[in-house]
Design an enzyme around this catalytic site. Structure first.
Site, PDB file in Angstrom:
ATOM      1  N   LYS A 167     -12.773  -1.386   5.898  1.00 23.98           N
ATOM      2  CA  LYS A 167     -12.028  -2.412   6.621  1.00 23.98           C
ATOM      3  C   LYS A 167     -12.542  -2.516   8.056  1.00 23.98           C
ATOM      4  CE  LYS A 167      -9.336  -2.603   2.985  1.00 23.98           C
ATOM      5  NZ  LYS A 167      -8.108  -1.903   2.717  1.00 23.98           N
ATOM      6  N   TRP A 195       0.817  -1.223   0.000  1.00 25.00           N
ATOM      7  CA  TRP A 195       0.000   0.000   0.000  1.00 25.00           C
ATOM      8  C   TRP A 195       0.841   1.258   0.000  1.00 25.00           C
ATOM      9  CZ3 TRP A 195      -4.321  -0.395  -2.159  1.00 25.00           C
ATOM     10  CH2 TRP A 195      -5.105  -1.536  -2.007  1.00 25.00           C
ATOM     11  N   ASP A 215      -1.720   6.555   6.238  1.00 26.03           N
ATOM     12  CA  ASP A 215      -2.816   5.769   5.664  1.00 26.03           C
ATOM     13  C   ASP A 215      -3.201   4.689   6.679  1.00 26.03           C
ATOM     14  OD1 ASP A 215      -4.495   4.008   4.368  1.00 26.03           O
ATOM     15  OD2 ASP A 215      -3.109   3.548   2.728  1.00 26.03           O
TER      16      ASP A 215
END
Ligand SMILES: *Cc1c(COP(=O)(O)O)cnc(C)c1O
Length: 383
Positions: free
Chosen positions: A219, A123, A195
């Site tokens: 999530k 990511w 993030d």
């Protein structure tokens, strides 16, 4: 198979069929995202879907500018502020586009000279690649990368090549795919951009240590479609001219995140999850549960010769636990048998292989117990 065994099998198949067609049938869902939601939240949404607050309409069918929706919007923001202890020097934004759009949005809003990036997994790598599209605004500088370790550890901070006057320092505290977690923010002077898509609300954080925190909701916070941004007010007002109005933090702050129509249903769902989390006792209570869940699973994996997790123990994720079987040829059988036991979505990310159990807030202890029991049986049958 003898007659008795056959009829017993038929009965149990019938029982499974009856169970799975019942409207409240729920499995343990280990999906990395969109991920499992608290059953109570889904039931509440179901209950008030057709007739929301006796208005005779669903929450999806009302104006985002109505007093009714304004109330939800306000509650969600306040619940988030309450849970994370967010002070008035921060602005909370509820945006769209997912976490991936923030890879660009951060640069468009904050990049003017140079920005430092820590590369710790899939990511953060994607964020770096995307930010590099904006090199006309400033330089994207990678301070260190864990790629040569296959992202199983984080390079020692002593070796990071930090810039002197970076606009911001970017990192991803929980690498969802690699199962790598950096619980404490790094000691840097630049404002930190994090993030937190797969870890926000899973553990206590001190928001004051960050410049920007963002997270896709699907999530651990709600459903797909909503992206949460928490930004220090000092970082507002610096957007580059190329930044679209809908992606401009300052303009969104001035319009209470409603420059255009926000994802109203996703916003409503997030508020239900936040209310649920407050009922559970807040972040400290859920964190204690998360630690207990993760420790049990890691202890089991470490105690077995058949399963292995290769992440440096100092940096193991509490939310996403990748593991391998002793023989990769057993992967498909493992996933198939697990599904039959009501343990879903255990296959690892395609870039890493193996297995991964994502064990977000909404997944209960029972799911861990059942997973360990299944893994024990599978090992006995296949080792
Ligand atoms: C899932 C995930 C993303 C991507 O989220 P989208 O909302 O699909 O763009 C980004 N970063 C992290 C850490 C993630 O876990």
């Amino acid at each position: 198979m003898n007659q008795q065994a056959i009829s017993q099998q038929a009965i149990s198949q019938q029982a499974i069929a009856q169970q799975t067609t019942s409207s409240d049938y729920r499995v343990h869902n280990f999906c990395a995202g969109p991920a499992t939601l608290p059953t109570a939240v889904l039931q509440k949404a179901q209950q008030e879907l057709l007739n929301w607050q006796n208005k005779g309409v669903s929450v999806m069918e009302i104006s985002h500018r109505s007093d009714e929706f304004a109330q939800i919007a306000h509650n969600a923001q306040n619940n988030l502020k309450h849970l994370l202890n967010i002070g008035d020097d921060y602005q909370v934004l509820f945006l769209q586009g997912g976490a991936s759009l923030q890879f660009s949005v951060v640069a468009m809003n904050l990049l003017h000279g140079v920005a430092d990036y820590l590369q710790t997994g899939l990511w953060s790598k994607k964020a770096i690649d995307e930010a590099k599209r904006y090199q006309s605004l400033g330089r994207i500088h990678v301070v260190a990368s864990g790629e040569s370790y296959n992202y199983t550890t984080i390079p020692d901070s002593q070796t990071w090549q930090l810039s002197d006057h970076a606009d911001y320092f970017y990192y991803c505290p929980n690498e969802t795919v690699h199962g790598l977690y950096l619980p404490k923010p790094p000691q840097v002077t630049a404002p930190i951009v994090a993030d937190m898509s797969s870890c926000l609300l899973s553990a206590p954080i001190d928001v004051n240590q960050f410049g920007v925190i963002y997270a896709g909701a699907q999530k651990n916070i709600g459903i797909a479609g909503l992206t949460i941004v928490i930004i220090h007010k000092q970082l507002l007002g610096h957007a580059n001219a190329i930044c679209p109005t809908t992606q401009n933090y300052t303009q969104q702050a001035n319009c209470a995140s409603m420059v255009n129509t926000p994802p109203t249903f996703a916003w409503y769902m997030t508020n239900l999850v936040l209310e649920w989390l407050i009922e559970q006792g807040g972040i400290d209570a859920i964190y204690a549960q998360n630690i207990a869940k993760a420790e049990r699973l890691y202890r089991f994996i470490d105690g077995s010769d058949f399963y292995a997790n290769h992440v440096d123990k100092r940096f193991r994720s509490l939310m996403n636990i990748p593991f391998r079987l002793a023989d990769d040829r057993l992967n498909d059988l493992f996933v198939a048998n697990a599904s039959l036991q009501g343990l879903l979505n255990l296959q690892g990310h395609r870039s890493v292989g193996g297995m991964r159990a994502s064990i977000y807030n909404a997944l209960n202890q029972q799911a861990i117990d059942d997973l360990i029991e299944f893994m024990t049986t599978f090992e006995r049958q296949n080792a």
